[in-house]
Structure formats: C-alpha cells, structure tokens
Scaffold this motif. Structure first.
Motif: not given
Length: 335
Positions: A209-211, A215-227
C-alpha cells in the motif's frame, strides 16, 4: 413384501441417502477464534482475515480474528496451544515462526504437533522511504558495508520476515545494521515511511500500500526471481547484487493442534481441498498484495514450508539468537 423387509429397506435407504460420514458434519456451534499473534494490519493479520471470511462461508459459522501479539508471535500461539484442543481455537502465522518456537525455547510444541493449512507465501522486500538517498539496492548495500554507524532497519521481531531477511543478507555480506523492533510488520513499515528507521525488509504484503502510494521505494526482493507488483512494476531480485543469497517461500497459514478431534481435522482437510485450494477471492488477494497463492494442507504443506523454516531456525541457532539445536526438533539443515 413383509413388514420386516420393508423396515430393512427403509433403514437401508436412510443410510444410502446420508452416504458415508461426511467431513463437513463438523459444524462449530459457536464462533471459532483464530488468534493472530501479531498486531493488526500486518501480513499475517491481513490475509488471515480474508481466509477467515472464506472459512465462515464454508462452515456456516463465524471465524473471528483475535490479535494477541508479543514475544515474536509466541504469546498468541501459546494461547492457542493452551486452549482446549477442540477445534474452536486456531492459530495463524508463518510456518517459519511456528516451527522455530522450540528452537527459541518459547513454546514446546513442535511442527509435528500441529496440522498445517497454508495459503500464501510472502517474500521479504527491501524498501526505503521515497526521499531516501539510496536509489537501488546496490547503493544501500554499499552503505551497509561502509557505514561507521549502524543503519537502522525496522523489524517485527526476532523471527519476523525482516529478521530472517537481514540474517540472510548478513551471511552473504559484511554489513553494519541495527534492528529496531516493533510489535509486528505493519508498525515496522510505518516507522520506515515516517523516517524513524532508514529501511525495512518486511514482507511485500505489508509494504504494497505504501509503495503504491509513493511513500516507499522497493529496492530488491529477497528471492532469486523478480517480483511483479500490481500498480508498481518489477522489483529486481537481491541475487542481482548478491548471487550467493539463498531463499525459499515463506508460507503463512492456519494451524490446528494435531490431536484435535478427527472430525475437526477431516472437515478442515475437506474444506481446504474443495473450497480454499482454488479460491478466487484468495487468488485475487494474493495478486493484489504481492504474494504467491498455493493452498496446501497436511504433509504437502509441511514439505512446501520446511525449506524456509530450516533457513530461519538454523540462522537463529548459528547466530546465537536461539539456544536450542534445530535438529532436536527434526528441522533439517538448509542445503
């Protein structure tokens, strides 16, 4: 035809109409309590309310959410374990927490003591306030490596998604950070939005919701594939910068003591297989919240959720955060 034979046929017809004993014959006579061991608004709370609504429809009885946070989720889960094992009080949360409580010494019940009903997997997401100087994860990683003062990350507790994600990153890189602990993922995310903490690694569900609100900027997902996040776009995997990072699906679900009456477990199995497994409401919710929908129960649920539980339990033990050897409780070491 004599009277005796007529009576026999009548009885036989009655049984034929009734059919074999149905799992759904278990009908709770009063509302079922589902204890969410985290604060309202977090990833566990949000999805469990949707699941509870679908279970209410299936059983014709209300499934009521009770938030009972504390001690990284163990307080609420203990309340379920100490309640009568009659199916009227169920637990919610991540399998990674549920199975790790004995490792922490906060609850004696092991994973085998519960019947698992999982529904979604929530990946951890590293995000910063939108006005942060860090534009991508590479920049944040460099700061974490070089900063003389610890960079603050908001966390829901010792076994929260943030704690597990940060320990995963710490194994792959020499970083300097400090967790600021809150009573659940939602207040942790809010602290990062407000600038009280410098970044968060809570679940995507807790941040989405904040993204979308900018209000927030996501930098990376803790995974080996994009989200892929609806309403935002693609978030790159952390392995783009740290190829050695290992991850697994972080499954959430509802849990019933395994020694509950058989008719309760049979009814839950049946509902999960027939009404939850391909549930369109839950599929839509997962897509909107950046989660993976995969409804499983019993042995299949255990098999799917164990890899992330193993990562969590062994990280906690190896770092000294948890005192008990996970192998004592049948938790395999991650490969």
């Amino acid at each position: 035809m004599n009277l005796t034979k007529l009576r026999y046929l009548a009885v036989a017809a009655t049984f034929a109409l009734a059919g074999p004993t149905s799992a759904q014959e278990w009908k709770p006579s009063q509302p079922v309590t589902v204890i969410v061991p985290w604060a309202a608004g977090g990833s566990t709370d949000t999805v469990t309310r949707v699941v509870a609504g679908e279970l209410s429809k299936a059983f014709g009885q209300n499934f009521v959410i009770l938030n009972q946070p504390g001690a990284s989720g163990s307080v609420g889960t203990r309340a379920v374990w100490e309640a009568p094992h009659d199916g009227m009080t169920m637990a919610a949360g991540a399998v990674a927490d549920l199975g790790a409580y004995p490792v922490f010494g906060t609850l004696d019940a092991t994973l085998e003591d519960w019947r698992l009903y999982i529904h979604v997997a929530n990946p951890g997401l590293v995000s910063v306030p939108v006005n942060s100087e860090w534009q991508d994860f590479g920049q944040l990683l460099e700061a974490l490596k070089t900063s003389e003062t610890p960079i603050t990350v908001s966390s829901g507790g010792l076994s929260s998604a943030t704690a597990i994600s940060m320990q995963t990153l710490e194994k792959a890189a020499d970083i300097n950070y400090r967790q600021i602990v809150y009573e659940g993922g939602n207040p942790a995310v809010i602290s990062t939005v407000s600038g009280e903490t410098q970044f968060t690694a809570a679940t995507a569900t807790e941040q989405v919701d904040m993204i979308r609100a900018g209000r927030l900027r996501p930098l990376a997902v803790i995974a080996d594939q994009p989200l892929e996040l609806e309403g935002f776009g693609t978030v790159p995997p952390v392995t783009k910068w740290l190829p050695e990072v290992k991850s697994a699906p972080n499954y959430f679900g509802i849990y019933v003591p395994a020694d509950a009456p058989k008719e309760v477990l049979d009814a839950m199995d049946k509902v999960w297989a027939e009404q939850i497994k391909d549930n369109e409401v839950l599929k839509k919710h997962a897509a909107e919240r950046g989660a993976l929908f995969n409804a499983l129960y019993g042995d299949e649920a255990v098999a799917a959720a164990t890899p992330y539980l193993s990562i969590n339990a062994w990280q906690q033990f190896d770092t000294g955060a948890a005192p008990n050897d996970p192998s004592q409780f049948g938790i395999p070491k991650p490969e």
